[in-house]
Structures are given as structure tokens and as C-alpha cells.
Scaffold this motif. Structure first.
Motif, PDB file in Angstrom:
ATOM      1  N   GLU A  94       0.830  -1.196   0.000  1.00 15.58           N
ATOM      2  CA  GLU A  94       0.000   0.000   0.000  1.00 15.58           C
ATOM      3  C   GLU A  94       0.873   1.258   0.000  1.00 15.58           C
ATOM      4  N   ARG A  95       1.932   1.253   0.800  1.00 17.89           N
ATOM      5  CA  ARG A  95       2.847   2.400   0.853  1.00 17.89           C
ATOM      6  C   ARG A  95       3.522   2.622  -0.488  1.00 17.89           C
ATOM      7  N   LEU A  96       3.954   1.537  -1.123  1.00 14.32           N
ATOM      8  CA  LEU A  96       4.618   1.660  -2.420  1.00 14.32           C
ATOM      9  C   LEU A  96       3.657   2.147  -3.503  1.00 14.32           C
ATOM     10  N   LYS A  97       2.399   1.748  -3.421  1.00 15.76           N
ATOM     11  CA  LYS A  97       1.401   2.244  -4.376  1.00 15.76           C
ATOM     12  C   LYS A  97       1.231   3.753  -4.231  1.00 15.76           C
ATOM     13  N   LYS A  98       1.190   4.226  -2.969  1.00 16.50           N
ATOM     14  CA  LYS A  98       1.050   5.660  -2.738  1.00 16.50           C
ATOM     15  C   LYS A  98       2.261   6.418  -3.271  1.00 16.50           C
ATOM     16  N   GLU A  99       3.455   5.864  -3.033  1.00 18.21           N
ATOM     17  CA  GLU A  99       4.664   6.506  -3.552  1.00 18.21           C
ATOM     18  C   GLU A  99       4.643   6.551  -5.074  1.00 18.21           C
ATOM     19  N   ASN A 100       4.206   5.470  -5.688  1.00 19.96           N
ATOM     20  CA  ASN A 100       4.138   5.399  -7.150  1.00 19.96           C
ATOM     21  C   ASN A 100       3.149   6.439  -7.689  1.00 19.96           C
ATOM     22  N   ASP A 101       1.985   6.559  -7.032  1.00 21.51           N
ATOM     23  CA  ASP A 101       1.005   7.561  -7.455  1.00 21.51           C
ATOM     24  C   ASP A 101       1.565   8.969  -7.329  1.00 21.51           C
ATOM     25  N   LEU A 102       2.298   9.225  -6.253  1.00 19.90           N
ATOM     26  CA  LEU A 102       2.900  10.539  -6.057  1.00 19.90           C
ATOM     27  C   LEU A 102       3.917  10.839  -7.163  1.00 19.90           C
ATOM     28  N   LEU A 103       4.726   9.854  -7.511  1.00 20.48           N
ATOM     29  CA  LEU A 103       5.708  10.047  -8.584  1.00 20.48           C
ATOM     30  C   LEU A 103       5.015  10.296  -9.934  1.00 20.48           C
ATOM     31  N   LYS A 104       3.915   9.620 -10.175  1.00 21.78           N
ATOM     32  CA  LYS A 104       3.168   9.843 -11.421  1.00 21.78           C
ATOM     33  C   LYS A 104       2.621  11.267 -11.470  1.00 21.78           C
ATOM     34  N   LYS A 105       2.085  11.739 -10.326  1.00 20.01           N
ATOM     35  CA  LYS A 105       1.578  13.115 -10.280  1.00 20.01           C
ATOM     36  C   LYS A 105       2.711  14.105 -10.532  1.00 20.01           C
ATOM     37  N   TRP A 106       3.860  13.855  -9.926  1.00 19.77           N
ATOM     38  CA  TRP A 106       5.020  14.741 -10.108  1.00 19.77           C
ATOM     39  C   TRP A 106       5.439  14.746 -11.571  1.00 19.77           C
ATOM     40  N   GLN A 107       5.429  13.590 -12.207  1.00 17.29           N
ATOM     41  CA  GLN A 107       5.804  13.491 -13.615  1.00 17.29           C
ATOM     42  C   GLN A 107       4.819  14.280 -14.494  1.00 17.29           C
ATOM     43  N   ARG A 108       3.520  14.189 -14.194  1.00 10.95           N
ATOM     44  CA  ARG A 108       2.522  14.961 -14.952  1.00 10.95           C
ATOM     45  C   ARG A 108       2.731  16.457 -14.747  1.00 10.95           C
ATOM     46  N   TYR A 109       3.034  16.853 -13.513  1.00 10.16           N
ATOM     47  CA  TYR A 109       3.281  18.264 -13.224  1.00 10.16           C
ATOM     48  C   TYR A 109       4.474  18.771 -14.029  1.00 10.16           C
ATOM     49  N   LEU A 110       5.573  18.033 -14.040  1.00  7.19           N
ATOM     50  CA  LEU A 110       6.748  18.455 -14.804  1.00  7.19           C
ATOM     51  C   LEU A 110       6.439  18.533 -16.297  1.00  7.19           C
ATOM     52  N   ALA A 111       5.644  17.612 -16.806  1.00  8.11           N
ATOM     53  CA  ALA A 111       5.268  17.649 -18.222  1.00  8.11           C
ATOM     54  C   ALA A 111       4.450  18.895 -18.524  1.00  8.11           C
ATOM     55  N   GLU A 112       3.534  19.260 -17.608  1.00  7.60           N
ATOM     56  CA  GLU A 112       2.738  20.474 -17.801  1.00  7.60           C
ATOM     57  C   GLU A 112       3.618  21.720 -17.780  1.00  7.60           C
ATOM     58  N   ARG A 114       6.826  21.921 -18.556  1.00  4.34           N
ATOM     59  CA  ARG A 114       7.583  21.941 -19.809  1.00  4.34           C
ATOM     60  C   ARG A 114       6.725  22.413 -20.970  1.00  4.34           C
ATOM     61  N   GLN A 115       5.452  21.944 -20.993  1.00  3.45           N
ATOM     62  CA  GLN A 115       4.541  22.326 -22.064  1.00  3.45           C
ATOM     63  C   GLN A 115       4.272  23.840 -22.010  1.00  3.45           C
ATOM     64  N   LYS A 116       4.072  24.391 -20.820  1.00  3.20           N
ATOM     65  CA  LYS A 116       3.818  25.828 -20.676  1.00  3.20           C
ATOM     66  C   LYS A 116       5.058  26.629 -21.084  1.00  3.20           C
ATOM     67  N   ASP A 117       6.250  26.137 -20.713  1.00  2.00           N
ATOM     68  CA  ASP A 117       7.497  26.821 -21.070  1.00  2.00           C
ATOM     69  C   ASP A 117       7.697  26.803 -22.575  1.00  2.00           C
ATOM     70  N   SER A 118       7.356  25.734 -23.233  1.00  2.00           N
ATOM     71  CA  SER A 118       7.572  25.653 -24.678  1.00  2.00           C
ATOM     72  C   SER A 118       6.532  26.473 -25.439  1.00  2.00           C
ATOM     73  N   ASP A 119       5.325  26.692 -24.848  1.00  2.00           N
ATOM     74  CA  ASP A 119       4.294  27.488 -25.492  1.00  2.00           C
ATOM     75  C   ASP A 119       4.622  28.976 -25.426  1.00  2.00           C
TER      76      ASP A 119
END
Length: 120
Positions: A94-112, A114-119
Motif C-alpha cells: 500500500e505504501r509503495l502504491k502511494k509513492e508510485n502515485d505521487l511520482l506519477k503526479k510529479w511526472q505529470r506536473y513536470l510535463a505540464e 515543460r509544455q507551458k514553457d515551450s508554449d
């Protein structure tokens, strides 16, 4: 284990499974709520099965069927040590699932970002 009986995801468990879980709950020096948690059951379901077992409503009459699988394990109930280890692993999972979800959210945030910077 249980079979899904309808679209509402109602599970039906075999009498053999119910009896084994109830007998396991009586044999081990572990609380019924912990056993229910390990097997993914609601504690009230296990309490109801135990009551039916005491009243004689829940009985399993084994058949003479023989399993033909090569990897047949003994049908001994898990020991207290195995149940505790299983609980520890469930918490860790359960703890590892939460960590994985947090990393996915962080990855989406960084992608957003980057997208705003490139626009601009």
C-alpha cells in the motif's frame, strides 16, 4: 475464493472456503478482524459465518474429487508468523502504491510545466 454473481460485484463464496476460514479463525491466536483483513473480507461477513458455523447452518461435506494438478500444496492453514508477514507485506504494498502515485503526479506536473514553457 469468491465468484462475482452480478454487475453490482456481489461475491459468493463456496461453503468449503467459508468453513476453512471459520476454522482458521478459531484455531489461530489472531483476532477475527485480522484474518478478515488478510483474506480481503469484511469483518462482519466473517462474524456472520462464525455464527452460522456455531449454529450448525454452515457445514461442508467434502466430495471424493481428487485434484490432478502437479503443484498441489498441502491444505494446512497459514501459521501466525505467515499471517503477520502477509500483513506486513500488504502494508508495504500500500505504501509503495502511494509513492508510485505521487511520482506519477510529479511526472505529470513536470510535463505540464515543460509544455507551458515551450508554449511561451
Amino acid at each position: 475464493m469468491g465468484k462475482i454473481k452480478s454487475k453490482e460485484r456481489v461475491l459468493e463464496y463456496s461453503k468449503e472456503f467459508k468453513v476453512k476460514i471459520v476454522e482458521l479463525s478459531y484455531k489461530l491466536d489472531v483476532k477475527a478482524i485480522n484474518i478478515a483483513d488478510v483474506f480481503g473480507l469484511h469483518p462482519m461477513m466473517l462474524y456472520r459465518w462464525r455464527q452460522e458455523y456455531r449454529e450448525g447452518k454452515l457445514k461442508y461435506f467434502p466430495t471424493r474429487r481428487v485434484s490432478m494438478s502437479l503443484n498441489q500444496k498441502s491444505s494446512l492453514p497459514p501459521s501466525k508468523k505467515e499471517l503477520i508477514e502477509n500483513q506486513r507485506l500488504l502494508k508495504q504494498n500500500e505504501r509503495l502504491k502511494k509513492e508510485n502515485d505521487l511520482l506519477k503526479k510529479w511526472q505529470r506536473y513536470l510535463a505540464e510545466v515543460r509544455q507551458k514553457d515551450s508554449d511561451s
